[in-house]
Design an enzyme around this catalytic site. Structure first.
Site, PDB file in Angstrom:
ATOM      1  N   LYS A  93       0.116  -1.196  -0.316  1.00  0.00           N
ATOM      2  CA  LYS A  93       0.006  -0.015   0.246  1.00  0.00           C
ATOM      3  C   LYS A  93       0.965   0.837   0.102  1.00  0.00           C
ATOM      4  O   LYS A  93       2.068   0.932   0.240  1.00  0.00           O
ATOM      5  CB  LYS A  93      -1.083  -0.142   0.887  1.00  0.00           C
ATOM      6  CG  LYS A  93      -1.911   0.893   1.197  1.00  0.00           C
ATOM      7  CD  LYS A  93      -3.543   0.349   0.837  1.00  0.00           C
ATOM      8  CE  LYS A  93      -4.825   1.134   0.869  1.00  0.00           C
ATOM      9  NZ  LYS A  93      -5.278   0.270  -0.685  1.00  0.00           N
ATOM     10  N   GLY A 192     -24.323   4.207   3.522  1.00  0.00           N
ATOM     11  CA  GLY A 192     -23.110   4.070   2.220  1.00  0.00           C
ATOM     12  C   GLY A 192     -23.082   4.088   1.122  1.00  0.00           C
ATOM     13  O   GLY A 192     -23.543   2.600   0.213  1.00  0.00           O
ATOM     14  N   VAL A 193     -24.519   5.457   0.738  1.00  0.00           N
ATOM     15  CA  VAL A 193     -24.863   5.088  -0.496  1.00  0.00           C
ATOM     16  C   VAL A 193     -23.290   5.153  -1.623  1.00  0.00           C
ATOM     17  O   VAL A 193     -23.758   6.265  -2.468  1.00  0.00           O
ATOM     18  CB  VAL A 193     -25.618   5.276  -0.805  1.00  0.00           C
ATOM     19  CG1 VAL A 193     -26.627   4.707  -0.035  1.00  0.00           C
ATOM     20  CG2 VAL A 193     -26.330   7.220  -0.149  1.00  0.00           C
ATOM     21  N   GLY A 194     -22.585   5.209  -2.030  1.00  0.00           N
ATOM     22  CA  GLY A 194     -20.976   5.574  -2.676  1.00  0.00           C
ATOM     23  C   GLY A 194     -20.729   4.431  -3.777  1.00  0.00           C
ATOM     24  O   GLY A 194     -22.270   3.800  -4.459  1.00  0.00           O
ATOM     25  N   ASN A 195     -19.860   4.474  -4.546  1.00  0.00           N
ATOM     26  CA  ASN A 195     -19.822   3.437  -5.440  1.00  0.00           C
ATOM     27  C   ASN A 195     -20.476   2.589  -5.183  1.00  0.00           C
ATOM     28  O   ASN A 195     -21.202   2.020  -6.474  1.00  0.00           O
ATOM     29  CB  ASN A 195     -18.235   3.825  -6.071  1.00  0.00           C
ATOM     30  CG  ASN A 195     -18.143   4.882  -6.402  1.00  0.00           C
ATOM     31  OD1 ASN A 195     -18.694   6.119  -7.165  1.00  0.00           O
ATOM     32  ND2 ASN A 195     -16.488   5.574  -6.079  1.00  0.00           N
ATOM     33  N   VAL A 196     -19.797   1.580  -4.523  1.00  0.00           N
ATOM     34  CA  VAL A 196     -19.747   0.705  -4.227  1.00  0.00           C
ATOM     35  C   VAL A 196     -21.777   0.253  -3.867  1.00  0.00           C
ATOM     36  O   VAL A 196     -22.375  -1.229  -4.180  1.00  0.00           O
ATOM     37  CB  VAL A 196     -19.182  -0.244  -3.222  1.00  0.00           C
ATOM     38  CG1 VAL A 196     -19.219  -2.368  -2.638  1.00  0.00           C
ATOM     39  CG2 VAL A 196     -17.889   0.405  -3.285  1.00  0.00           C
TER      40      VAL A 196
HETATM   41  P1  NAD Z   1     -17.171   6.247  -1.507  1.00  0.00           P
HETATM   42  O1  NAD Z   1     -16.509   7.492  -1.562  1.00  0.00           O
HETATM   43  O2  NAD Z   1     -18.132   6.295  -3.404  1.00  0.00           O
HETATM   44  O3  NAD Z   1     -18.941   5.809  -1.061  1.00  0.00           O
HETATM   45  C1  NAD Z   1     -18.939   6.092   0.618  1.00  0.00           C
HETATM   46  C2  NAD Z   1     -20.266   6.092   1.434  1.00  0.00           C
HETATM   47  O4  NAD Z   1     -19.971   6.975   2.198  1.00  0.00           O
HETATM   48  C3  NAD Z   1     -20.377   8.017   1.217  1.00  0.00           C
HETATM   49  O5  NAD Z   1     -21.491   8.128   0.007  1.00  0.00           O
HETATM   50  C4  NAD Z   1     -20.276   8.709   1.979  1.00  0.00           C
HETATM   51  O6  NAD Z   1     -20.742   9.980   2.251  1.00  0.00           O
HETATM   52  C5  NAD Z   1     -20.311   7.535   2.600  1.00  0.00           C
HETATM   53  N1  NAD Z   1     -20.469   8.391   4.019  1.00  0.00           N
HETATM   54  C6  NAD Z   1     -18.839   8.534   4.757  1.00  0.00           C
HETATM   55  N2  NAD Z   1     -18.687   8.285   6.073  1.00  0.00           N
HETATM   56  C7  NAD Z   1     -19.895   8.051   6.796  1.00  0.00           C
HETATM   57  C8  NAD Z   1     -20.732   7.718   7.366  1.00  0.00           C
HETATM   58  N3  NAD Z   1     -20.325   7.811   8.649  1.00  0.00           N
HETATM   59  N4  NAD Z   1     -21.900   6.734   7.765  1.00  0.00           N
HETATM   60  C9  NAD Z   1     -22.468   6.547   6.368  1.00  0.00           C
HETATM   61  N5  NAD Z   1     -22.385   6.566   5.286  1.00  0.00           N
HETATM   62  C10 NAD Z   1     -20.990   7.643   5.140  1.00  0.00           C
HETATM   63  O7  NAD Z   1     -17.084   4.942  -1.573  1.00  0.00           O
HETATM   64  P2  NAD Z   1     -16.580   3.622  -2.070  1.00  0.00           P
HETATM   65  O8  NAD Z   1     -15.590   3.369  -3.633  1.00  0.00           O
HETATM   66  O9  NAD Z   1     -17.760   3.167  -2.584  1.00  0.00           O
HETATM   67  O10 NAD Z   1     -15.932   3.242  -1.692  1.00  0.00           O
HETATM   68  C11 NAD Z   1     -16.972   1.549   0.378  1.00  0.00           C
HETATM   69  C12 NAD Z   1     -16.178   1.574   1.108  1.00  0.00           C
HETATM   70  O11 NAD Z   1     -15.907  -0.017   0.165  1.00  0.00           O
HETATM   71  C13 NAD Z   1     -15.023   1.980   1.438  1.00  0.00           C
HETATM   72  O12 NAD Z   1     -15.005   1.400   2.541  1.00  0.00           O
HETATM   73  C14 NAD Z   1     -13.443   1.654   1.132  1.00  0.00           C
HETATM   74  O13 NAD Z   1     -12.697   1.205   1.018  1.00  0.00           O
HETATM   75  C15 NAD Z   1     -14.778  -0.141   0.777  1.00  0.00           C
HETATM   76  N6  NAD Z   1     -13.793  -0.406  -0.287  1.00  0.00           N
HETATM   77  C16 NAD Z   1     -14.124  -0.142  -1.323  1.00  0.00           C
HETATM   78  C17 NAD Z   1     -13.501  -0.501  -2.764  1.00  0.00           C
HETATM   79  C18 NAD Z   1     -14.027  -0.607  -4.490  1.00  0.00           C
HETATM   80  O14 NAD Z   1     -13.928  -1.384  -5.415  1.00  0.00           O
HETATM   81  N7  NAD Z   1     -14.367   1.083  -4.376  1.00  0.00           N
HETATM   82  C19 NAD Z   1     -12.906  -2.273  -2.659  1.00  0.00           C
HETATM   83  C20 NAD Z   1     -13.020  -2.857  -1.713  1.00  0.00           C
HETATM   84  C21 NAD Z   1     -13.465  -2.233  -0.447  1.00  0.00           C
END
Ligand code: NAD
Length: 361
Positions: A93, A192-196
């Site tokens: 990392k 958490g309704v982001g990308n994943v």
């Molecule tokens: P992202 O930044 O697109 O989405 C994260 C969401 O969580 C955002 O909408 C944010 O507003 C929300 N959030 C932050 N703090 C919060 C809280 N305290 N309560 C409620 N919502 C909150 O990130 P992502 O890419 O969707 O990844 C989500 C998680 O999955 C992260 O922990 C990331 O490390 C993990 N992850 C992601 C991937 C990937 O392919 N993107 C792969 C492995 C692990």
């Protein structure tokens, strides 16, 4: 650009060497480049199974110790994630210390040179605070980067595959707990309704699950609510009446305060490092009869996706490999029950066997 090795840094913080010894890290390298303001650290935890792969995180750490701690912890997680997924990769990392709003191409270029200086022992990718554009710039200085945009021969956005892997882990857990992998009418909270999170919602809708959502970003929360007609839980999310909790925001949400409140039967989500204290909160969940699907096992879809760039896998091969998370989850759950250990320990045990057995053979 100045690259110093751990022997110099050990004078700054001798705890680093103790930690590295305990957790068996191979190497930590620090880089500072005053001409671009780059301050970065690469940690290589283990390369027994292959080159150390793991994303670069840019974060405004308060000090170098905090950044070092984070990079050491994250690199170790990558070793076991790759191992349990059956990928020929080690764990590494990188972190860049600073506010991600203040980065520029010159800094990214300098970081690319830093990655190149490791001669392929470390392969980087996108993580928090980094963008696809940054990856493009880094790629101009080193070939040791994955997760590139599709137009550059990369695998593109990994979150679709990550969400699919999480669904597989969730269905495997459901099968083990309830005898059926059907999620129909199961109340699932996606935090958490982001990308994943959004991709997971789309998959859960196809399963006819009863979906609940939460996010600190109200605009996002309302948009997703409108788009998919799912229910919002704004307050007391941990004590809400749900069957499955899917943490898809930040780590550390499983802790002393939250676990006693949980009413769900299963925790299965994408966030990294969900257990605030790995060897305390895994047991606490077990005592509370809550099935925890280890995060590093079920969120490996993104890693499988970037691995495809190195191996030339097709999209269907990526999805097939990700589908295996279903069977692996069930085998970990069985091992946990048979050996009377937490699911986290069962998963780590298998991953460690793979990393260290192959090396010793
Ligand atoms: P992202 O930044 O697109 O989405 C994260 C969401 O969580 C955002 O909408 C944010 O507003 C929300 N959030 C932050 N703090 C919060 C809280 N305290 N309560 C409620 N919502 C909150 O990130 P992502 O890419 O969707 O990844 C989500 C998680 O999955 C992260 O922990 C990331 O490390 C993990 N992850 C992601 C991937 C990937 O392919 N993107 C792969 C492995 C692990």
């Amino acid at each position: 650009m100045k690259i110093c090795n751990i022997k110099e840094i050990a004078e700054i913080d001798s705890n680093v060497l103790d930690y590295m010894n305990r957790k068996q890290h191979e190497k930590v390298v620090y880089c500072s480049d005053s001409s671009t303001g780059l301050k970065a650290i690469i940690a290589i935890h283990n390369t027994n199974l292959g080159p150390a792969l793991g994303g670069t995180r840019m974060w405004a750490y308060n000090n170098i110790s905090e950044a070092t701690k984070d990079v050491l912890r994250l690199s170790r997680g990558m070793t076991y994630k790759a191992a349990i997924t059956g990928l020929n990769l080690g764990g590494g990392k990188a972190v860049i210390i600073g506010d991600s709003n203040n980065k520029n191409d010159a800094m990214m270029r300098s970081f690319g040179k830093f990655v190149e200086s490791q001669n392929g022992q470390y392969i980087t990718a996108e993580d928090v605070g980094m963008s696809t554009h940054d990856m493009k710039v880094i790629f101009e200085e080193t070939n040791h980067v994955v997760g590139k945009p599709i137009e550059l021969g990369g695998s593109g956005d990994p979150s679709v595959v990550t969400a699919y892997g999480v669904l597989m882990g969730m269905k495997g857990s459901a099968k083990y707990k309830w005898g059926s992998d059907k999620l129909e009418n199961k109340k699932v909270l996606v935090q958490g309704v982001g990308n994943v999170g959004e991709n997971l919602i789309q998959l859960l809708l196809k399963e006819n699950a009863d979906i609940y959502i939460n996010d600190v970003n109200e605009v996002k929360l309302n948009n997703i609510n409108k788009k998919y007609n799912v229910k919002i839980i704004e307050k007391n999310i941990f004590s809400s009446d749900i069957d499955i909790y899917a943490p898809c925001a930040l780590g550390g949400t499983l802790n002393e305060k939250t676990i006693p409140q949980l009413k769900c039967a299963i925790v299965a989500g994408a966030a990294n490092n969900q257990l605030a204290k790995e060897y305390i909160h895994d047991e606490m969940l077990r005592e509370n009869n809550i099935l925890y699907a280890p995060d590093f096992l079920i969120n490996a879809g993104g890693l499988i996706n970037v691995y495809s760039e190195l191996k030339g896998f097709s999209n269907s091969q990526v999805m097939k490999k990700t589908e295996n998370i279903f069977d692996t989850t069930i085998s970990i759950l069985k091992k946990s029950e048979k050996e009377n250990i937490s699911t986290q320990k069962a998963a780590l045990k298998i991953a460690k066997e793979k990393v260290f057995k192959k090396h010793n053979a």
